[in-house]
Design a protein around this motif. Structure first.
Motif, short mmCIF file in Angstrom:
data_model
loop_
_atom_site.label_atom_id
_atom_site.label_comp_id
_atom_site.label_asym_id
_atom_site.label_seq_id
_atom_site.Cartn_x
_atom_site.Cartn_y
_atom_site.Cartn_z
N TYR A 141 -4.18 -1.76 -12.56
CA TYR A 141 -4.07 -2.86 -11.60
C TYR A 141 -3.70 -2.28 -10.24
CZ TYR A 141 -4.14 -6.08 -15.55
OH TYR A 141 -4.49 -6.78 -16.66
N ASP A 142 -4.30 -2.83 -9.18
CA ASP A 142 -3.94 -2.35 -7.85
C ASP A 142 -3.86 -3.53 -6.90
OD1 ASP A 142 -6.49 -2.82 -6.44
OD2 ASP A 142 -7.27 -1.25 -7.76
N ASN A 143 -3.40 -3.21 -5.70
CA ASN A 143 -3.22 -4.24 -4.68
C ASN A 143 -4.27 -4.18 -3.59
OD1 ASN A 143 -0.90 -5.79 -5.39
ND2 ASN A 143 0.36 -3.99 -5.04
N MET A 144 -5.30 -3.37 -3.79
CA MET A 144 -6.29 -3.20 -2.73
C MET A 144 -6.99 -4.53 -2.39
SD MET A 144 -6.10 -0.07 -1.82
CE MET A 144 -7.60 0.20 -0.90
N GLN A 162 0.82 -1.21 0.00
CA GLN A 162 0.00 0.00 0.00
C GLN A 162 0.85 1.27 0.00
OE1 GLN A 162 -3.43 0.01 -0.32
NE2 GLN A 162 -2.97 -2.14 -0.73
N MET A 163 2.08 1.20 -0.51
CA MET A 163 2.95 2.36 -0.56
C MET A 163 2.55 3.27 -1.72
SD MET A 163 4.99 1.79 2.00
CE MET A 163 6.25 3.03 1.73
N THR A 164 2.83 4.57 -1.59
CA THR A 164 2.60 5.53 -2.67
C THR A 164 3.92 5.79 -3.40
OG1 THR A 164 2.91 7.35 -1.12
CG2 THR A 164 0.64 6.62 -1.54
N PHE A 165 3.83 6.46 -4.56
CA PHE A 165 5.00 6.55 -5.42
C PHE A 165 6.11 7.46 -4.89
CE2 PHE A 165 2.41 10.11 -6.91
CZ PHE A 165 3.35 11.11 -7.14
N ARG A 173 10.12 -3.03 -4.22
CA ARG A 173 9.59 -1.71 -3.90
C ARG A 173 8.43 -1.35 -4.81
NH1 ARG A 173 13.70 0.49 -0.83
NH2 ARG A 173 15.44 -0.94 -0.86
N CYS A 174 8.60 -1.69 -6.09
CA CYS A 174 7.54 -1.35 -7.06
C CYS A 174 6.25 -2.09 -6.77
CB CYS A 174 8.02 -1.64 -8.47
SG CYS A 174 9.35 -0.55 -9.05
N ILE A 175 6.33 -3.39 -6.45
CA ILE A 175 5.11 -4.14 -6.19
C ILE A 175 4.54 -3.82 -4.80
CG2 ILE A 175 5.75 -6.01 -7.74
CD1 ILE A 175 6.56 -7.68 -5.37
N SER A 176 5.30 -3.06 -3.99
CA SER A 176 4.74 -2.61 -2.71
C SER A 176 3.82 -1.41 -2.91
CB SER A 176 5.87 -2.24 -1.74
OG SER A 176 6.48 -1.02 -2.10
N CYS A 177 3.82 -0.81 -4.11
CA CYS A 177 2.93 0.32 -4.41
C CYS A 177 1.49 -0.17 -4.52
CB CYS A 177 3.34 1.00 -5.71
SG CYS A 177 4.91 1.89 -5.60
N LYS A 178 0.54 0.70 -4.22
CA LYS A 178 -0.85 0.27 -4.16
C LYS A 178 -1.49 0.09 -5.53
CE LYS A 178 -2.51 5.00 -3.25
NZ LYS A 178 -3.21 5.83 -2.26
N LYS A 218 4.74 2.75 -11.65
CA LYS A 218 5.39 3.37 -12.81
C LYS A 218 5.82 4.80 -12.50
CE LYS A 218 3.41 0.63 -16.58
NZ LYS A 218 2.69 0.67 -17.86
N LEU A 219 4.95 5.53 -11.79
CA LEU A 219 5.31 6.89 -11.41
C LEU A 219 6.55 6.90 -10.53
CD1 LEU A 219 1.84 8.56 -10.67
CD2 LEU A 219 3.49 9.24 -12.43
#
Length: 619
Positions: A608-611, A47-50, A262-267, A273-274
């Motif tokens: 695509y998201d991880n929610m 659920q991390m932001t860019f 780190r990238c797949i930890s983004c939400k 990508k950002l």
């Protein structure tokens, strides 16, 4: 060499870095104590932001190797290092558009889990073992580099500094997990930037302005940047840096566990990508700072080079020696620079420890013990962080024998990262490659890259290809001057003048292309993989870019993979299963009934998201 000591304010600034970094680890350990799962610990709950991820990516790979090594490279060989601007751009584009979508949408935690989904377990385990070796070797280099700087400027015990670095990194990584690593990296990125800016501002002022720096650098041939000689034996040319550098850094960014984790930890995939594209801006800023620092250093030492005059014993000591002279009357600023160098190291070592713990837990521990409780999984993950912290710190002893930190670091990445890049490229780009081709290609790439790198270590390249630009000692104290001459080369085999003399930046290209060529040949020789048996999520149909005008040719290039049977999300909803490695996916909590929600395709945003992963109880 006379050692210049820290003053009180230098110690205060330097100690603050360690205190704040450790404090972040304690903060996240307390804050996340009720979420004690391996998923929270290793990938931050996805659920991390860019923003913080972008800063973390930049800090992790712009280590003390950059802070100390790049200015010294520019000082000795000129500003051609700036061409890495081109390589970095290609690397980020390929990573975000080619590799990241496959990893993110697959819902994996370890990048090497992809290899089991695409090929089989032996391929996955072989790649994981090579990654562990590569990361431990590289981490040894980045631990040793700032310890050398601290020893140079303060007289601190070299190995005491090494172990202090390892202890702090292991402490906050073991306590706080990925969230602590990411936020500590963000803080350390700020410290690195401020440290560089102080050197740039004061150094330019001391030289009489940036115009004087550039003029003196041009007079010393340091601004001859664009050398288009295609000779692959030349150490740094436009082609070795732009082409060889792209292969080297793509192995670091595109398929490296530390980056992808780190990238797949983004939400969402958009945030991932950002993070990469904003990270590119950070890479450019740090690179520009390092190159200009090298030019300012040359302007300062143009008439008395401390390396050839014997004042310092290694080129990597140039930058800390310069800083101690530049800020001799400014207490606190030398401490800020050393904090800058250590920030790069702390971020890189912590990222490496966390990534090593992740791949070991996901690829080995969970494969052997699939039904571990969340509490036990978390404690095992922390134990692995502690173990790899000790191993990586100890590896710094070997790093002291490898010479230039920049060349040593990039050579290690080239030797191991190139074949790994080739392996993942075979899986993602060539649907017909089977597991035998993948394993044979990986072995071929490793043999080729290690052959050329070890050969170059035994038989150094001819000095005509690697000797630095002229350095003057005209205004040095005569008694201190020692003439620098090219090393005498003993009898050498003919191969030492060609194959072993290859620029170190091409090691990755050799391993990657060798792996891909061997993989394709072996696959056809042993019976290629049938495309209809491969889940479309695992393949990136780049042929669509080149055959956009013809559906017939696009379908032909798909090699039987059903890319036209609907969206990837529909494939999941229709019950498509992974042919190989399904048990690995299921063990990671992606139950068959949950596949509809993973990785969380939103048809409205086409993203695509991880929610949805929050709904999965068994990770």
């Amino acid at each position: 060499m006379e050692v210049k000591n820290f003053e009180v304010w230098d110690y205060v600034v330097f100690a603050a870095l360690f205190v704040i970094s450790s404090g972040i680890g304690v903060f996240f350990a307390i804050r996340e104590r009720k979420k004690a799962t391996s998923r929270e610990f290793l990938v931050g709950g996805r659920q991390m932001t860019f923003g913080p991820v972008a800063l973390s990516l930049t800090a992790s790979f712009m280590s003390a190797v950059t802070v100390l090594g790049t200015p010294a490279e520019v000082y000795r060989f000129g500003a051609s290092f700036i061409i890495f601007f081109v390589a970095y751009a290609f690397v980020i584009i390929f990573t975000s558009e080619l590799f990241l979508p496959v990893f993110y949408r697959s819902g994996i935690t370890s990048t090497y889990e992809y290899l089991q989904l695409r090929f089989n377990k032996p391929v996955r385990y072989a790649a994981t073992a090579i990654y562990i070796l590569q990361t431990i070797l590289y981490t040894g280099v980045v631990v040793y580099a700032p310890a050398l700087a601290l020893n140079q400027v303060t007289g601190f015990d070299l190995w005491g500094s090494v172990f202090a670095t390892g202890i702090v990194c292991t402490f906050y990584c073991t306590l706080g997990g990925l969230k602590a690593v990411v936020w500590t990296d963000a803080f350390q990125m700020v410290v690195m930037t401020v440290g560089f800016l102080t050197v740039l501002i004061q150094g330019s002022a001391d030289a009489g302005g940036l115009h004087n720096v550039l003029e003196q650098s041009a007079n010393g041939s340091r601004l001859n940047i664009f050398d288009f000689d295609v000779d692959p034996l030349r150490r740094h040319t436009f082609w070795t840096i732009s082409v060889g550098g792209t292969f080297t850094w793509l192995g670091i960014y595109g398929v490296n566990q530390s980056t992808i984790q780190r990238c797949i930890s983004c939400k969402t995939e958009k945030h991932a990508k950002l993070a990469l594209y904003f990270n590119l801006l950070g890479l450019w800023v740090i690179l520009a700072c390092a190159v200009f620092s090298g030019l300012i250093m040359y302007s300062h030492f143009k008439d008395c080079d401390p390396w050839t005059s014997g004042i310092i014993s290694a080129p990597d000591q140039l930058m800390p020696y310069f800083v101690m002279e530049l800020f001799a009357t400014m207490p606190g600023l030398p401490g800020l620079f050393v904090a800058c160098a250590f920030s790069g190291t702390l971020s890189t070592v912590a990222a490496s420890i966390n990534a090593l713990a992740t791949v070991t837990f996901e690829d080995f521990v969970k494969s052997c013990f699939p039904h571990l409780s969340d509490k036990l999984s978390t404690w095992i993950s922390k134990g692995l962080c502690l173990l790899f912290g000790i191993i990586c710190t100890s590896m710094a002893v070997a790093a002291s024998l490898l010479g230039s930190v920049v060349q040593a670091a990039l050579s290690i990445h080239g030797m191991c990262g190139g074949p790994m890049l080739g392996l993942f490229s075979l899986g993602i780009l060539f649907p017909f490659v089977n597991w035998k081709g993948a394993l044979g290609g990986l072995l071929t790439g490793i043999i080729l890259s290690f052959w050329v790198a070890i050969g170059a270590l035994i038989y150094p390249a001819p000095t005509s290809k690697t000797w630095p630009l002229p350095l003057s000692t005209d205004q040095c104290v005569p008694s201190n001057v020692t003439e620098s001459v090219p090393p005498l080369l003993s009898s050498r085999p003919a191969i030492a003048e060609t194959w072993y003399a290859l620029s170190y930046l091409y090691y990755s290209a050799v391993g990657c292309l060798g792996c891909m060529a061997a993989g394709v040949i072996i696959s056809f020789a042993t019976g290629h993989q049938k495309g209809k048996d491969i889940q479309p999520l695992l393949i990136r149909p780049v042929c669509n870019l080149f055959c956009f005008w013809s559906k017939k040719y696009k379908t032909l290039c798909w090699c039987g993979v059903q890319h036209d049977s609907g969206t990837e999300q529909e494939n999941l909803e229709n019950g498509s299963t992974w042919k190989q490695g399904a048990e690995s996916v299921l063990r990671n909590g992606l139950r068959r009934e949950s596949l509809v929600h993973v990785p969380g395709y939103d048809p409205k945003d086409k993203n695509y998201d991880n929610m949805a992963l929050e709904k999965i109880t068994h990770f």
